[in-house]
Design an enzyme around this catalytic site. Sequence first.
Site, mmCIF file in Angstrom:
data_model
loop_
_atom_site.group_PDB
_atom_site.id
_atom_site.type_symbol
_atom_site.label_atom_id
_atom_site.label_comp_id
_atom_site.label_asym_id
_atom_site.label_seq_id
_atom_site.Cartn_x
_atom_site.Cartn_y
_atom_site.Cartn_z
ATOM 1 N N GLU A 170 5.728 -3.020 11.862
ATOM 2 C CA GLU A 170 4.532 -2.162 11.737
ATOM 3 C C GLU A 170 3.470 -3.034 11.103
ATOM 4 O OE1 GLU A 170 6.650 2.001 10.219
ATOM 5 O OE2 GLU A 170 5.028 1.099 9.123
ATOM 6 N N CYS A 202 -3.090 1.132 6.904
ATOM 7 C CA CYS A 202 -3.045 0.529 8.239
ATOM 8 C C CYS A 202 -3.770 1.414 9.230
ATOM 9 C CB CYS A 202 -1.605 0.324 8.673
ATOM 10 S SG CYS A 202 -0.636 1.832 8.688
ATOM 11 N N ASN A 243 0.807 -1.230 0.000
ATOM 12 C CA ASN A 243 0.000 0.000 0.000
ATOM 13 C C ASN A 243 0.837 1.275 0.000
ATOM 14 O OD1 ASN A 243 0.722 -0.443 2.687
ATOM 15 N ND2 ASN A 243 -1.145 0.462 3.495
HETATM 16 P P1 NAP Z 1 2.038 -8.667 3.619
HETATM 17 O O1 NAP Z 1 1.340 -9.623 2.740
HETATM 18 O O2 NAP Z 1 2.326 -9.060 5.014
HETATM 19 O O3 NAP Z 1 3.394 -8.297 2.834
HETATM 20 C C1 NAP Z 1 4.261 -7.312 3.317
HETATM 21 C C2 NAP Z 1 5.659 -7.555 2.773
HETATM 22 O O4 NAP Z 1 6.188 -8.754 3.307
HETATM 23 C C3 NAP Z 1 5.734 -7.712 1.263
HETATM 24 O O5 NAP Z 1 6.924 -7.124 0.812
HETATM 25 C C4 NAP Z 1 5.783 -9.221 1.101
HETATM 26 O O6 NAP Z 1 6.358 -9.635 -0.101
HETATM 27 C C5 NAP Z 1 6.656 -9.581 2.260
HETATM 28 N N1 NAP Z 1 6.589 -10.982 2.689
HETATM 29 C C6 NAP Z 1 5.609 -11.884 2.486
HETATM 30 N N2 NAP Z 1 5.929 -13.060 3.082
HETATM 31 C C7 NAP Z 1 7.129 -12.878 3.677
HETATM 32 C C8 NAP Z 1 7.981 -13.718 4.458
HETATM 33 N N3 NAP Z 1 7.685 -14.967 4.763
HETATM 34 N N4 NAP Z 1 9.149 -13.201 4.889
HETATM 35 C C9 NAP Z 1 9.489 -11.927 4.616
HETATM 36 N N5 NAP Z 1 8.715 -11.080 3.878
HETATM 37 C C10 NAP Z 1 7.555 -11.560 3.429
HETATM 38 O O7 NAP Z 1 1.240 -7.275 3.716
HETATM 39 P P2 NAP Z 1 0.589 -6.410 2.553
HETATM 40 O O8 NAP Z 1 -0.618 -7.102 2.055
HETATM 41 O O9 NAP Z 1 1.641 -5.993 1.580
HETATM 42 O O10 NAP Z 1 0.163 -5.088 3.359
HETATM 43 C C11 NAP Z 1 -1.074 -4.960 4.010
HETATM 44 C C12 NAP Z 1 -0.947 -5.174 5.491
HETATM 45 O O11 NAP Z 1 0.101 -4.348 5.984
HETATM 46 C C13 NAP Z 1 -2.173 -4.768 6.279
HETATM 47 O O12 NAP Z 1 -2.415 -5.699 7.300
HETATM 48 C C14 NAP Z 1 -1.793 -3.425 6.881
HETATM 49 O O13 NAP Z 1 -2.496 -3.081 8.052
HETATM 50 C C15 NAP Z 1 -0.351 -3.605 7.121
HETATM 51 N N6 NAP Z 1 0.329 -2.321 7.153
HETATM 52 C C16 NAP Z 1 0.717 -1.850 8.369
HETATM 53 C C17 NAP Z 1 1.313 -0.614 8.458
HETATM 54 C C18 NAP Z 1 1.726 -0.038 9.782
HETATM 55 O O14 NAP Z 1 2.428 0.940 9.759
HETATM 56 N N7 NAP Z 1 1.317 -0.577 10.927
HETATM 57 C C19 NAP Z 1 1.524 0.144 7.314
HETATM 58 C C20 NAP Z 1 1.123 -0.373 6.079
HETATM 59 C C21 NAP Z 1 0.529 -1.625 6.018
HETATM 60 P P3 NAP Z 1 5.420 -10.180 -1.303
HETATM 61 O O15 NAP Z 1 4.635 -9.014 -1.766
HETATM 62 O O16 NAP Z 1 6.429 -10.655 -2.285
HETATM 63 O O17 NAP Z 1 4.585 -11.283 -0.751
HETATM 64 O O1 G3H Z 2 -0.816 1.986 5.758
HETATM 65 C C1 G3H Z 2 -0.169 2.488 6.651
HETATM 66 C C2 G3H Z 2 0.499 3.784 6.506
HETATM 67 O O2 G3H Z 2 1.557 3.852 7.434
HETATM 68 C C3 G3H Z 2 -0.506 4.871 6.704
HETATM 69 O O3 G3H Z 2 0.047 6.109 6.531
HETATM 70 O O4 G3H Z 2 -1.713 7.349 7.776
HETATM 71 O O5 G3H Z 2 -0.028 8.523 6.403
HETATM 72 O O6 G3H Z 2 -1.823 7.184 5.323
HETATM 73 P P1 G3H Z 2 -0.940 7.357 6.500
#
Ligand code: NAP
Ligand code: G3H
Length: 475
Positions: free
Chosen positions: A250, A284, A154
């Site tokens: 995060e 997020c 994202n």
């Molecule tokens: P994701 O599926 O967990 O993937 C995140 C990253 O991890 C991608 O680069 C992914 O690569 C990689 N990855 C996947 N499996 C892995 C493994 N076994 N070891 C190491 N890396 C691995 O998350 P997403 O769908 O991209 O993002 C959405 C989620 O992120 C939501 O739950 C959101 O709340 C959370 N998020 C949290 C924050 C925060 O600041 N708290 C900010 C943004 C997003 P691939 O794409 O190649 O699978």
């Molecule tokens: O998706 C998670 C990002 O850290 C959110 O950033 O609140 O600035 O959109 P934002």
Amino acid sequence: MTKQYKDYVNGEWKLSKNDIKIYEPASGAELGLVPAMSTEEVDYVYASAHKALKEWRALSYVERAAYLHKVADILERDAEKIGAVLSKEVAKGYKSAVSEVIRTAEIINYAAEEGLRMEGEVLEGGSFEAASKKKIAVVRREPVGLVLAISPFNYPVNLAGSKIAPALIAGNVVAFKPPTQGSISGLLLAEAFAEAGLPAGVFNTITGRGSEIGDYIVEHPAVNFINFTGSTPIGERIGRMAGMRPIMLELGGKDSAIVLEDADLELTAKNIVAGAFGYSGQRCTAVKRVLVMEGVADKLVEKIREKVLALTIGNPENDADITPLIDTKAADFVEGLINDAKEKGADNLTEIKREGNLICPVLFDKVTTDMRLAWEEPFGPVLPIIRVKSVEEAIAISNQSEYGLQASIFTNDFPRAFGIAEQLEVGTVHLNNKTQRGTDNFPFLGAKKSGAGIQGVKYSIEAMTTVKSVVFDIK
Ligand code: NAP
Ligand code: G3H
């Protein structure tokens, strides 16, 4: 012809034997090919990074800052070019995509400046046994070594920059793994580091599917610090694999907007809708549920509904508010939550409609705690309203979540808001505004399953450094 992108390793652009084809989520068009790195290639990335560490950490802060300012200048210059690709790759509105690149440049500049303010301290003995009074400790910060930075789909560029720049200014070397859907944008970010002329091996990229190389790149003993943003299940997996190594996670969230009787309802509705539906809810920090006092619920719900109905639905290049979700799996998941709420009796105040991966924004009133939507993170354009009888009930429901990223409180009674904020189990509480990460010098963290460690430029630098003390006795 599909454009072939390359990884940036040890100062060179490299192909791999295998590629991954990246498609645009909104149109299905091919966007390009990125390398799927092999484990041997990952070994080479890590070896090159470690080779570069000694010279990079020996540079002064001012020298490292000069490189980072160059990277930021290049990103500002190319923001529209990178933003156009980013917008297509993750189906994000074009203007938001360009601002993501500009925000990244700002973080990089800020990190460079913050590095200049890094200082150690001198401690005097003497607080313990008498003999210690001659002791002096010179305490200085040191880089941790090789930082593995992993960003989510994202914010593939911004949540990379927020890790890479603090790591580099502190004297660390970096291996950056972008999300697969977002890896072209990640490699465009890498072009800025390449053009800025950082010494070979200081900054490197790794592309490939997390499901294939994720465990290998994380478990690898060459990695000294893992800085990850993404889903909670993957974050927990990384946490287990990290062992004794420091990490920053995060993760997901279920941010509540708590609305009291005295709130300015127009301002509240405006912020809730912007917070819940920005980038189709794929943030997020999105507002993921509203906990409103019964006395003002009808009025608030009507105002929110009007604003949801005014959201534009369409494609990223037209800057529509609601665009297709990142993939079919994500859209199916959101649809499942919507169906569950509907079946259990929630009132949908907007039409439930899906075309491919485009889900029209759904506002649900009278959501109850037996519905999945009260607890699960949709990462899509659906907002549940939960009516509550008291502030205590709102706090209890908010805290019952497994997540603890952020919360908002809407009220004009600030002393009361501070009292509520104190009881909420989250990293940040916003008063009379939507939940959000910025500004990027503020601490950003999640409690419970929302993360571990504290981000925010200064805090990220502190996290990715360790202290070393040199102790001596004066005569
Ligand atoms: P994701 O599926 O967990 O993937 C995140 C990253 O991890 C991608 O680069 C992914 O690569 C990689 N990855 C996947 N499996 C892995 C493994 N076994 N070891 C190491 N890396 C691995 O998350 P997403 O769908 O991209 O993002 C959405 C989620 O992120 C939501 O739950 C959101 O709340 C959370 N998020 C949290 C924050 C925060 O600041 N708290 C900010 C943004 C997003 P691939 O794409 O190649 O699978
Ligand atoms: O998706 C998670 C990002 O850290 C959110 O950033 O609140 O600035 O959109 P934002």
